[in-house]
Enzyme design. Structure first.
Site, PDB file in Angstrom:
ATOM      1  N   TYR A 109      19.315  -3.188  22.272  1.00 29.05           N
ATOM      2  CA  TYR A 109      20.466  -3.826  21.631  1.00 29.05           C
ATOM      3  C   TYR A 109      21.060  -2.836  20.646  1.00 29.05           C
ATOM      4  O   TYR A 109      20.376  -1.916  20.174  1.00 29.05           O
ATOM      5  CB  TYR A 109      20.083  -5.143  20.939  1.00 29.05           C
ATOM      6  CG  TYR A 109      18.849  -5.067  20.069  1.00 29.05           C
ATOM      7  CD1 TYR A 109      17.595  -5.379  20.584  1.00 29.05           C
ATOM      8  CD2 TYR A 109      18.930  -4.676  18.737  1.00 29.05           C
ATOM      9  CE1 TYR A 109      16.457  -5.310  19.803  1.00 29.05           C
ATOM     10  CE2 TYR A 109      17.802  -4.616  17.943  1.00 29.05           C
ATOM     11  CZ  TYR A 109      16.565  -4.925  18.475  1.00 29.05           C
ATOM     12  OH  TYR A 109      15.431  -4.843  17.696  1.00 29.05           O
ATOM     13  N   GLN A 127       0.807  -1.222   0.000  1.00 32.15           N
ATOM     14  CA  GLN A 127       0.000   0.000   0.000  1.00 32.15           C
ATOM     15  C   GLN A 127       0.848   1.283   0.000  1.00 32.15           C
ATOM     16  O   GLN A 127       0.451   2.292  -0.582  1.00 32.15           O
ATOM     17  CB  GLN A 127      -0.950   0.017   1.185  1.00 32.15           C
ATOM     18  CG  GLN A 127      -0.261   0.055   2.537  1.00 32.15           C
ATOM     19  CD  GLN A 127      -1.235  -0.035   3.709  1.00 32.15           C
ATOM     20  OE1 GLN A 127      -2.439  -0.084   3.512  1.00 32.15           O
ATOM     21  NE2 GLN A 127      -0.706  -0.038   4.923  1.00 32.15           N
ATOM     22  N   ASP A 137       2.398 -11.533  10.728  1.00 33.90           N
ATOM     23  CA  ASP A 137       1.545 -10.908  11.738  1.00 33.90           C
ATOM     24  C   ASP A 137       0.059 -11.084  11.452  1.00 33.90           C
ATOM     25  O   ASP A 137      -0.749 -11.076  12.373  1.00 33.90           O
ATOM     26  CB  ASP A 137       1.857  -9.407  11.839  1.00 33.90           C
ATOM     27  CG  ASP A 137       3.009  -9.127  12.794  1.00 33.90           C
ATOM     28  OD1 ASP A 137       3.674 -10.099  13.212  1.00 33.90           O
ATOM     29  OD2 ASP A 137       3.245  -7.947  13.106  1.00 33.90           O
TER      30      ASP A 137
HETATM   31  C1  LIG Z   1       7.614  -2.618  18.911  1.00 38.00           C
HETATM   32  C2  LIG Z   1       7.870  -3.875  18.169  1.00 38.00           C
HETATM   33  C3  LIG Z   1       9.134  -4.467  18.219  1.00 38.00           C
HETATM   34  C4  LIG Z   1       9.381  -5.648  17.521  1.00 38.00           C
HETATM   35  N1  LIG Z   1      10.606  -6.240  17.597  1.00 38.00           N
HETATM   36  C5  LIG Z   1      10.808  -7.427  16.962  1.00 38.00           C
HETATM   37  C6  LIG Z   1      12.059  -8.102  17.050  1.00 38.00           C
HETATM   38  O1  LIG Z   1      13.005  -7.657  17.678  1.00 38.00           O
HETATM   39  N2  LIG Z   1      12.204  -9.298  16.385  1.00 38.00           N
HETATM   40  C7  LIG Z   1      11.170  -9.830  15.668  1.00 38.00           C
HETATM   41  O2  LIG Z   1      11.324 -10.920  15.101  1.00 38.00           O
HETATM   42  N3  LIG Z   1       9.981  -9.181  15.550  1.00 38.00           N
HETATM   43  C8  LIG Z   1       9.778  -8.019  16.174  1.00 38.00           C
HETATM   44  N4  LIG Z   1       8.586  -7.388  16.065  1.00 38.00           N
HETATM   45  C9  LIG Z   1       7.538  -7.980  15.238  1.00 38.00           C
HETATM   46  C10 LIG Z   1       7.761  -7.723  13.765  1.00 38.00           C
HETATM   47  O3  LIG Z   1       7.895  -6.358  13.515  1.00 38.00           O
HETATM   48  C11 LIG Z   1       6.573  -8.248  12.957  1.00 38.00           C
HETATM   49  O4  LIG Z   1       6.225  -9.514  13.450  1.00 38.00           O
HETATM   50  C12 LIG Z   1       6.914  -8.363  11.477  1.00 38.00           C
HETATM   51  O5  LIG Z   1       7.210  -7.092  10.958  1.00 38.00           O
HETATM   52  C13 LIG Z   1       5.753  -8.993  10.726  1.00 38.00           C
HETATM   53  O6  LIG Z   1       6.011  -8.966   9.351  1.00 38.00           O
HETATM   54  P1  LIG Z   1       4.810  -8.956   8.311  1.00 38.00           P
HETATM   55  O7  LIG Z   1       5.461  -8.971   6.969  1.00 38.00           O
HETATM   56  O8  LIG Z   1       3.825 -10.003   8.663  1.00 38.00           O
HETATM   57  O9  LIG Z   1       4.081  -7.581   8.568  1.00 38.00           O
HETATM   58  P2  LIG Z   1       4.608  -6.103   8.412  1.00 38.00           P
HETATM   59  O10 LIG Z   1       6.093  -6.037   8.491  1.00 38.00           O
HETATM   60  O11 LIG Z   1       3.773  -5.290   9.361  1.00 38.00           O
HETATM   61  O12 LIG Z   1       4.229  -5.723   6.923  1.00 38.00           O
HETATM   62  C14 LIG Z   1       2.896  -5.612   6.490  1.00 38.00           C
HETATM   63  C15 LIG Z   1       2.909  -4.792   5.208  1.00 38.00           C
HETATM   64  O13 LIG Z   1       1.615  -4.862   4.615  1.00 38.00           O
HETATM   65  C16 LIG Z   1       1.275  -3.585   4.137  1.00 38.00           C
HETATM   66  N5  LIG Z   1      -0.198  -3.550   4.057  1.00 38.00           N
HETATM   67  C17 LIG Z   1      -1.087  -3.552   5.079  1.00 38.00           C
HETATM   68  N6  LIG Z   1      -2.352  -3.535   4.608  1.00 38.00           N
HETATM   69  C18 LIG Z   1      -2.270  -3.522   3.256  1.00 38.00           C
HETATM   70  C19 LIG Z   1      -3.238  -3.511   2.202  1.00 38.00           C
HETATM   71  N7  LIG Z   1      -4.568  -3.513   2.451  1.00 38.00           N
HETATM   72  N8  LIG Z   1      -2.807  -3.520   0.912  1.00 38.00           N
HETATM   73  C20 LIG Z   1      -1.462  -3.532   0.639  1.00 38.00           C
HETATM   74  N9  LIG Z   1      -0.497  -3.526   1.593  1.00 38.00           N
HETATM   75  C21 LIG Z   1      -0.903  -3.531   2.895  1.00 38.00           C
HETATM   76  C22 LIG Z   1       1.865  -2.641   5.144  1.00 38.00           C
HETATM   77  O14 LIG Z   1       2.037  -1.329   4.624  1.00 38.00           O
HETATM   78  C23 LIG Z   1       3.202  -3.315   5.450  1.00 38.00           C
HETATM   79  O15 LIG Z   1       4.227  -2.898   4.592  1.00 38.00           O
HETATM   80  C24 LIG Z   1       8.335  -6.215  16.753  1.00 38.00           C
HETATM   81  C25 LIG Z   1       7.078  -5.595  16.683  1.00 38.00           C
HETATM   82  C26 LIG Z   1       6.830  -4.447  17.403  1.00 38.00           C
HETATM   83  C27 LIG Z   1       5.466  -3.806  17.337  1.00 38.00           C
END
Ligand SMILES: Cc1cc2nc3c(=O)[nH]c(=O)nc-3n(C[C@H](O)[C@H](O)[C@H](O)COP(=O)(O)OP(=O)(O)OC[C@H]3O[C@@H](n4cnc5c(N)ncnc54)[C@H](O)[C@@H]3O)c2cc1C
Length: 418
Positions: free
Chosen positions: A222, A41, A302
């Site tokens: 870290y 997005q 996630d």
């Molecule tokens: C404060 C914090 C600290 C963290 N620290 C760690 C850590 O140290 N180690 C670790 O392993 N994990 C950590 N995490 C967790 C980690 O950030 C997430 O688990 C990880 O980013 C998940 O990846 P993802 O690709 O599922 O989602 P995301 O990285 O959230 O990516 C989702 C993507 O989908 C896009 N999107 C959403 N809706 C739409 C739509 N309708 N159409 C098109 N695109 C869309 C978004 O813009 C985004 O780019 C942390 C999380 C938080 C909140």
């Protein structure tokens, strides 16, 4: 347009979300000769959050994808994992990581602290824009026969044989699969930031990954960057009891970020005060899902299993998901997508749920109040001392080996049926 059997042509995979999961899936599929179209997005791949800790269960996969040197160049490997009393600063337990090569020897891959923007650059650089469509927000999803019809907010319409929801904790694909929101406020919130090392004169062991523990709060930090020039910190407090802001961020008043840390060690206060703090992050989790897939749509990362970050495993398990799904699809899953999705969920659900639960339990331990009494505090300290024995299974996991073994098992079962 008539639905074409996926067996007649290359599988059309549409990945929603160009986050850590979506980009890794694109690379893992490409490594197996399959192509994904990734729809993100955002108009550009910007930094979301601050930094991320990558453990061996993820770095071994990123190394297999050929990203080892690029990742090493922008990461810091912590010297030790240290648990401290948040107020006195006393070491409660410590385990070597980089020191003596202990972690690499035990788990076969490195542990890294890395800036999210750098990780994203490494992933998207390797993908080189192939199949990446920025500025595409999924607005509607529909299944017509064997074909998924996707409509984006910019008016673009496409079809795919399989839609993968890598669209994060507030996933639109999950809403289509489960019919509900399934995301829950954890009752805890956080303050975070990336602080130049020079602003932290009181910080002992600055290149270690450290948990500072105390009543109703903890702070984790870290070092990150190729030269450990900055520290990423993440300070978690109990509350507020309910989250009323529409999104996961809300503004805070002056000094609000420090309220849970009165009387804590100067290094903790220096970190909290190093940068102006204007926001509180609500910590949200995905409720356990019965099904990760419906029709020709499936979840990863996630969207399927957002967890509290206290094992630092959200991104790491997302990378495991990506590799597992890519291997199953490459092994011929296109001919039986329903079966492939079931195998994928079967391989991923129990592990991610166990880590989700364990992260909740870890929150309670990290926030143990003084009123819990000396025996409970001593038991907490003993558990931190046993951390590598109790939680080594998280880091030792080899997603590629697990899925390869499962694929071999599926082939044996198929042969038996002949
Ligand atoms: C404060 C914090 C600290 C963290 N620290 C760690 C850590 O140290 N180690 C670790 O392993 N994990 C950590 N995490 C967790 C980690 O950030 C997430 O688990 C990880 O980013 C998940 O990846 P993802 O690709 O599922 O989602 P995301 O990285 O959230 O990516 C989702 C993507 O989908 C896009 N999107 C959403 N809706 C739409 C739509 N309708 N159409 C098109 N695109 C869309 C978004 O813009 C985004 O780019 C942390 C999380 C938080 C909140």
């Amino acid at each position: 347009m008539p639905a074409t059997s996926p067996a007649d042509r290359p599988l059309r995979v549409a990945v929603i979300g160009g986050g850590i999961g979506g980009l890794t899936l694109g690379l893992a599929l490409r490594a197996r000769g399959l192509r994904a179209e990734i729809y993100e997005q955002a108009a550009e791949l910007a930094e979301i959050g601050a930094a991320v800790a990558l453990s061996a269960n993820a770095t071994r996969e990123l190394e297999r994808l050929g990203l080892g040197p690029a990742l090493a160049a922008v990461s810091t490997e912590p010297t030790e994992l240290i648990f401290r009393d948040g107020r006195s600063g006393a070491r409660v337990a410590a385990h070597p990581v980089r020191d003596g090569g202990a972690y690499g020897r035990r788990f076969g891959a490195p542990y890294y602290g890395v800036h999210r923007a750098d990780l994203q650059t490494v992933l998207s650089g390797a993908l080189a824009g192939e199949g990446l469509h920025l500025g595409h927000r999924l607005a509607a999803l529909d299944q017509r026969g064997d074909v998924m019809a996707l409509t984006f907010a910019n008016g673009v319409e496409v079809e795919a044989d399989l839609v993968v929801g890598g669209d994060g904790v507030r996933s639109a694909v999950r809403r289509w699969i489960t019919g509900g929101e399934r995301v829950r406020y954890s009752g805890t919130s956080a303050f975070r930031g990336v602080v130049p090392m020079g602003l932290l004169p009181s910080l002992p062991d600055p290149e270690a990954i450290q948990f500072w523990m105390g009543p109703d709060a903890h702070l984790l930090h870290y070092a990150i960057g190729g030269t450990a020039d900055s520290v990423n910190f993440f300070a978690v407090v109990e509350g507020p009891a309910a989250w009323t802001a529409e999104r996961w961020l809300c503004g805070i008043g002056p000094g609000e970020h420090r309220a849970g840390f009165a009387g804590w060690h100067p290094a903790v206060i220096e970190m909290l005060d190093a940068l102006p703090q204007s926001r509180r992050w609500g910590l949200f989790v995905t409720d356990p899902l019965r099904r990760w897939h419906r029709g020709r749509a499936v979840l990863m990362g996630d969207s399927a299993h957002a967890m509290l970050p206290h094992h630092g495993q959200g991104a790491n398990t997302t990378i495991e998901d990506a590799v597992t799904l890519a291997e199953l699809l490459a092994a011929g899953g296109a001919r039986d997508l329903g079966g492939t999705m079931r195998h994928y969920q079967g391989l991923r659900q129990r592990r991610t749920r166990t880590i989700q639960r364990s992260a909740w339990a870890t929150n309670r331990l990290l926030h143990l109040p003084d009123a819990a009494g000396p025996d409970a505090l001593a038991e907490r300290d003993a558990r931190m001392a046993r951390f590598p024995e109790d939680f080594g299974w998280i880091h030792a996991f080899d997603a590629r080996a697990a899925v390869t073994e499962a694929i071999d098992g599926i082939r044996v079962d198929l042969l038996k049926d002949l």
